[in-house]
Design an enzyme around this catalytic site. Sequence first.
Site, PDB file in Angstrom:
ATOM      1  N   ILE A  10      41.709  50.820  42.725  1.00  0.00           N
ATOM      2  CA  ILE A  10      40.791  49.948  41.999  1.00  0.00           C
ATOM      3  C   ILE A  10      41.619  48.981  41.177  1.00  0.00           C
ATOM      4  CG2 ILE A  10      38.856  49.834  40.396  1.00  0.00           C
ATOM      5  CD1 ILE A  10      38.340  52.801  40.967  1.00  0.00           C
ATOM      6  N   THR A  11      41.446  47.684  41.399  1.00  0.00           N
ATOM      7  CA  THR A  11      42.178  46.703  40.607  1.00  0.00           C
ATOM      8  C   THR A  11      41.444  46.454  39.288  1.00  0.00           C
ATOM      9  OG1 THR A  11      41.049  44.768  41.573  1.00  0.00           O
ATOM     10  CG2 THR A  11      42.999  45.596  42.727  1.00  0.00           C
ATOM     11  N   GLY A  12      42.221  46.154  38.253  1.00  0.00           N
ATOM     12  CA  GLY A  12      41.626  45.914  36.945  1.00  0.00           C
ATOM     13  C   GLY A  12      40.884  47.123  36.420  1.00  0.00           C
ATOM     14  N   ALA A  13      41.480  48.302  36.576  1.00  0.00           N
ATOM     15  CA  ALA A  13      40.759  49.547  36.283  1.00  0.00           C
ATOM     16  C   ALA A  13      41.058  50.122  34.905  1.00  0.00           C
ATOM     17  CB  ALA A  13      41.089  50.594  37.354  1.00  0.00           C
ATOM     18  N   ASN A  14      41.702  49.352  34.029  1.00  0.00           N
ATOM     19  CA  ASN A  14      42.023  49.890  32.705  1.00  0.00           C
ATOM     20  C   ASN A  14      40.871  49.741  31.709  1.00  0.00           C
ATOM     21  OD1 ASN A  14      43.467  47.027  32.991  1.00  0.00           O
ATOM     22  ND2 ASN A  14      42.685  47.190  30.912  1.00  0.00           N
ATOM     23  N   GLY A  16      36.309  48.313  31.241  1.00  0.00           N
ATOM     24  CA  GLY A  16      35.093  47.738  31.790  1.00  0.00           C
ATOM     25  C   GLY A  16      34.589  48.425  33.039  1.00  0.00           C
ATOM     26  N   TYR A 167      34.694  29.424  38.124  1.00  0.00           N
ATOM     27  CA  TYR A 167      34.338  30.833  38.323  1.00  0.00           C
ATOM     28  C   TYR A 167      33.332  30.975  39.462  1.00  0.00           C
ATOM     29  CZ  TYR A 167      32.823  35.604  37.308  1.00  0.00           C
ATOM     30  OH  TYR A 167      32.534  36.943  37.391  1.00  0.00           O
TER      31      TYR A 167
END
Length: 277
Positions: A10-14, A16, A167
Amino acid sequence: MDLNGRTALITGANGGIGLATARGLVARGAQVVLGCRNLQKAEEAQAAIQNDFPEGKVEVLALDLANIMNIRSAAEVLKRRFPRLDILINNAGVMSLARKETRDGFEMTFGVNHLGTFALTQALLPLIKAAPEGRIVTLSSTLHYRGHMQWDDLHYRSRPYKGWEAYNQSKLANVLMTQALARRLKGTSASAFALHPGVVATDLARDYPAWLMKLLKAFLVTPEKGARCSIYVASEPGLAAHNGAYFESSRVKKPAAAALVEEDQERLWKLSEELTS
């Protein structure tokens, strides 16, 4: 689906949605790799998950989607660690009010949300195809319906920069990529999906004024609710029949007409290969 014996990145899993998704997959038995740019925050997330799930398997991977060379290095690390990757969740994303550039000179929002995601997915395809039922899940947004591919200036080098416009374009690119990827995965054991997680209270809008975020708070859902669709698409049995589908609220929904133009899907695919080669 029981995810015991399956591995997910999972990317950006630190934080949210990514962190909530990681918790959900660990709870279902998956071994989860947290792919994050900030290793300190990733290790804090790892410790928090393992505190709640002592038997859970959680690892950390240094991964910066704003750096193509780093993406390739991270992919090689994964290939050495694991014989296959069952689930890739392209969760990480950025949205900036001011124009910034990645290490490779791409406009940051397009560079991370699409090109970084594209490069990582491409690098990991051999691992994903080695899984009995590999899944690639990319978080887009309902804002892709408002997106337009600015083919003559994707990186806002010659026209005024508009954060939301950039975006929306990147989220449309996510769905275009998913459609083109699904076509290439036909006949393999892997499938690709895109989804809208909901309007979630995360750090994505960290550049926004505090007063605006306070005003918007009443309309935002929690990361836990936002993660439900990601967890569903990653783990629900039988979704291979919907290869290429776009999901909202854990249901298949028709994406924007602009996302279904095969010529644009292939144009973006070829361009992405050239830019990340």
